[in-house]
Write a protein that holds these residues in place. Structure first.
Motif, PDB file in Angstrom:
ATOM      1  N   TRP A   1     -17.665 -22.734 -18.359  1.00 20.80           N
ATOM      2  CA  TRP A   1     -18.520 -23.712 -17.640  1.00 20.80           C
ATOM      3  C   TRP A   1     -20.185 -22.808 -17.593  1.00 20.80           C
ATOM      4  N   GLY A   2     -19.488 -21.738 -17.465  1.00 25.30           N
ATOM      5  CA  GLY A   2     -20.865 -20.567 -18.244  1.00 25.30           C
ATOM      6  C   GLY A   2     -21.786 -20.784 -19.374  1.00 25.30           C
ATOM      7  N   VAL A   3     -21.025 -21.646 -20.611  1.00 25.34           N
ATOM      8  CA  VAL A   3     -21.594 -21.539 -21.912  1.00 25.34           C
ATOM      9  C   VAL A   3     -22.292 -23.409 -21.934  1.00 25.34           C
ATOM     10  N   LEU A   4     -21.662 -24.293 -21.282  1.00 25.01           N
ATOM     11  CA  LEU A   4     -22.519 -25.453 -20.547  1.00 25.01           C
ATOM     12  C   LEU A   4     -23.526 -25.215 -20.406  1.00 25.01           C
ATOM     13  N   ALA A   5     -23.910 -24.952 -18.780  1.00 21.42           N
ATOM     14  CA  ALA A   5     -25.181 -24.132 -18.276  1.00 21.42           C
ATOM     15  C   ALA A   5     -26.101 -23.639 -19.478  1.00 21.42           C
ATOM     16  N   ALA A   6     -25.993 -22.414 -20.345  1.00 21.28           N
ATOM     17  CA  ALA A   6     -26.353 -22.112 -20.991  1.00 21.28           C
ATOM     18  C   ALA A   6     -26.903 -22.614 -21.826  1.00 21.28           C
ATOM     19  N   THR A   7     -26.372 -23.790 -22.610  1.00 16.71           N
ATOM     20  CA  THR A   7     -26.513 -24.924 -23.644  1.00 16.71           C
ATOM     21  C   THR A   7     -27.705 -26.133 -22.277  1.00 16.71           C
ATOM     22  N   LEU A   8     -27.265 -25.921 -21.706  1.00 17.31           N
ATOM     23  CA  LEU A   8     -28.797 -27.015 -20.955  1.00 17.31           C
ATOM     24  C   LEU A   8     -30.034 -26.601 -20.451  1.00 17.31           C
ATOM     25  N   MET A   9     -29.562 -24.571 -20.136  1.00 17.63           N
ATOM     26  CA  MET A   9     -31.217 -23.901 -19.894  1.00 17.63           C
ATOM     27  C   MET A   9     -31.680 -24.228 -21.416  1.00 17.63           C
ATOM     28  N   PHE A  10     -30.858 -23.900 -22.383  1.00 18.93           N
ATOM     29  CA  PHE A  10     -31.796 -23.485 -24.140  1.00 18.93           C
ATOM     30  C   PHE A  10     -32.382 -25.252 -24.071  1.00 18.93           C
ATOM     31  N   TYR A  11     -31.029 -26.037 -24.300  1.00 14.41           N
ATOM     32  CA  TYR A  11     -32.512 -27.549 -24.316  1.00 14.41           C
ATOM     33  C   TYR A  11     -34.022 -27.233 -23.631  1.00 14.41           C
ATOM     34  N   MET A  12     -33.588 -26.769 -22.336  1.00 14.51           N
ATOM     35  CA  MET A  12     -34.609 -27.052 -21.951  1.00 14.51           C
ATOM     36  C   MET A  12     -35.316 -26.183 -22.000  1.00 14.51           C
ATOM     37  N   THR A  13     -35.297 -25.122 -22.917  1.00 17.94           N
ATOM     38  CA  THR A  13     -36.474 -23.991 -23.248  1.00 17.94           C
ATOM     39  C   THR A  13     -37.228 -24.477 -24.228  1.00 17.94           C
ATOM     40  N   ILE A  14     -36.165 -25.138 -25.037  1.00 18.16           N
ATOM     41  CA  ILE A  14     -37.058 -25.546 -26.045  1.00 18.16           C
ATOM     42  C   ILE A  14     -37.795 -26.681 -25.623  1.00 18.16           C
ATOM     43  N   ARG A  15     -37.702 -27.282 -25.224  1.00 15.86           N
ATOM     44  CA  ARG A  15     -37.740 -28.504 -24.623  1.00 15.86           C
ATOM     45  C   ARG A  15     -39.429 -28.043 -23.713  1.00 15.86           C
ATOM     46  N   LEU A  16     -39.686 -26.754 -22.550  1.00 17.43           N
ATOM     47  CA  LEU A  16     -40.695 -26.605 -22.584  1.00 17.43           C
ATOM     48  C   LEU A  16     -41.371 -26.122 -23.716  1.00 17.43           C
ATOM     49  N   ARG A  17     -41.390 -25.421 -24.132  1.00 12.86           N
ATOM     50  CA  ARG A  17     -41.722 -24.156 -25.209  1.00 12.86           C
ATOM     51  C   ARG A  17     -42.714 -25.370 -26.276  1.00 12.86           C
ATOM     52  N   ARG A  18     -42.258 -26.981 -26.893  1.00 17.61           N
ATOM     53  CA  ARG A  18     -43.093 -28.109 -27.183  1.00 17.61           C
ATOM     54  C   ARG A  18     -44.003 -28.581 -26.227  1.00 17.61           C
ATOM     55  N   TRP A  19     -44.121 -28.165 -24.970  1.00 18.73           N
ATOM     56  CA  TRP A  19     -44.221 -28.713 -24.210  1.00 18.73           C
ATOM     57  C   TRP A  19     -45.855 -27.769 -23.935  1.00 18.73           C
ATOM     58  N   ARG A  20     -45.486 -26.981 -23.599  1.00 21.58           N
ATOM     59  CA  ARG A  20     -46.688 -25.997 -23.331  1.00 21.58           C
ATOM     60  C   ARG A  20     -47.376 -24.758 -24.582  1.00 21.58           C
ATOM     61  N   GLU A  21     -48.618 -24.833 -24.224  1.00 20.60           N
ATOM     62  CA  GLU A  21     -49.589 -24.237 -24.909  1.00 20.60           C
ATOM     63  C   GLU A  21     -49.847 -23.127 -24.429  1.00 20.60           C
ATOM     64  N   ALA A  22     -50.878 -21.901 -24.449  1.00 22.09           N
ATOM     65  CA  ALA A  22     -51.030 -21.245 -25.516  1.00 22.09           C
ATOM     66  C   ALA A  22     -52.061 -20.714 -23.432  1.00 22.09           C
ATOM     67  N   GLU A  23     -51.560 -19.739 -22.684  1.00 26.17           N
ATOM     68  CA  GLU A  23     -51.963 -19.679 -21.125  1.00 26.17           C
ATOM     69  C   GLU A  23     -53.645 -19.119 -21.845  1.00 26.17           C
TER      70      GLU A  23
END
Length: 313
Positions: free
Chosen positions: A291-313
């Motif tokens: 269950w932890g691995v599954l939750a981590a997979t979802l968080m990694f997916y969200m991390t990749i999406r956020l990096r794609r949308w986030r610009e430099a601060e």
């Protein structure tokens, strides 16, 4: 494959102080503490200590066996430092790219966000633990030699018994054999820290620890004030504990409620790393880890999406 190797090299050279010089400095400090009693033995040790050492002269085989079983425990402080290094590395690795605007440079290169995030994940869960384990193992072996030399100055000769003891050679291999188990148990913590690093605009440390702890506080208050039957212990253990403490080596012993006595060899004071290795791998049959691995997979997916949308601060 070549791209990933270069990305891993980049992470190492950018954080060389954290990944290499910190464990070396920690190991050097511990070695210095061990050398002092050998150099100034008569000054630092009391008379009762010399009496105990004298009693070992007729039991060198037993003393050598115990030393061969426990010397890898000297890596404990080094692995504790490793947990802190991984924690702060994951918190800062994606956030710092936006803060210093280097994200603009990396987005201009033919390197995908998946590769970038995966390189930081592999650095945190493979590269850093391997470096710390290698340094910790070398330090532990040197400490064992220092202890043996110190005992030899008191006519307690252990070198022959140590070199003929197979545990001396198996213990490091058994400790390294727990690395895949550590990676799987650490994934939820790594996923949460990387997610915060890619999302937070400032104060990443407060966001990383504040959100789970505040959630736990609110649930505890709700249990106290209104919902008496609400059990928040599972949230504290499985959510907060796994989210923040999974990067601590051996945390699965706590999460799976494994008795600590199982780590010791029956009838002796030595640690049975073979038993610890077997117990660690047996935790892979627990649904909790997956269950932890599954939750981590979802968080990694969200991390990749956020990096794609986030610009430099």
């Amino acid at each position: 494959m070549k791209t990933m190797i270069y990305l891993l090299r980049r992470e190492f050279w950018e954080h060389k102080g954290m990944f290499l010089w910190t464990p070396l400095a920690s190991a050097s400090a511990m070695l210095l503490v061990f050398v002092l009693p050998v150099i100034f033995g008569k000054t630092l040790l009391k008379e009762r200590h010399f009496a105990r050492i004298a009693s070992m002269r007729d039991h060198t085989a037993l003393v050598g066996d115990v030393l061969a079983r426990v010397y890898m425990m000297f890596t404990g402080p080094i692995l504790a430092v490793m947990a802190f290094i991984i924690f702060f590395y994951c918190l800062g690795c994606l956030y710092d790219d936006r803060r210093d605007r280097s994200i603009l440079f990396w987005k201009s290169l033919p390197v995908s966000d998946v590769e970038t995030v995966l390189s930081k994940l592999l650095t945190a869960c493979v590269v850093v633990p391997v470096i710390f384990l290698l340094i910790g193992t070398a330090m532990s072996f040197i400490m064992m030699v220092i202890v043996s030399i110190g005992l030899a100055t008191q006519d307690v000769y252990l070198f022959k018994d140590l070199l003929l003891n197979k545990t001396l050679y198996l213990s490091p291999l058994q400790v390294f054999g727990m690395l895949p188990v550590y990676v799987l148990w650490a994934l939820p913590s790594l996923g949460w820290l990387l997610l915060v690093s890619s999302w937070a605009r400032s104060k990443v440390f407060l966001w990383a620890i504040g959100v789970p702890l505040m959630s736990l506080l609110l649930l505890t208050m709700a249990q106290t004030i209104q919902f008496q039957s609400l059990d928040v212990s599972w949230f504290a253990d499985l959510i907060v504990g796994r989210g923040l403490g999974g990067i601590v080596p051996g945390s699965w012993v706590h999460f799976e409620h494994i008795p600590y006595e199982t780590a010791f060899r029956p009838g002796t004071n030595g640690v049975d790393f073979g038993a610890v290795l077997s117990i660690s791998w047996n935790t892979l049959s627990s649904p909790q880890i997956w269950w932890g691995v599954l939750a981590a997979t979802l968080m990694f997916y969200m991390t990749i999406r956020l990096r794609r949308w986030r610009e430099a601060e």
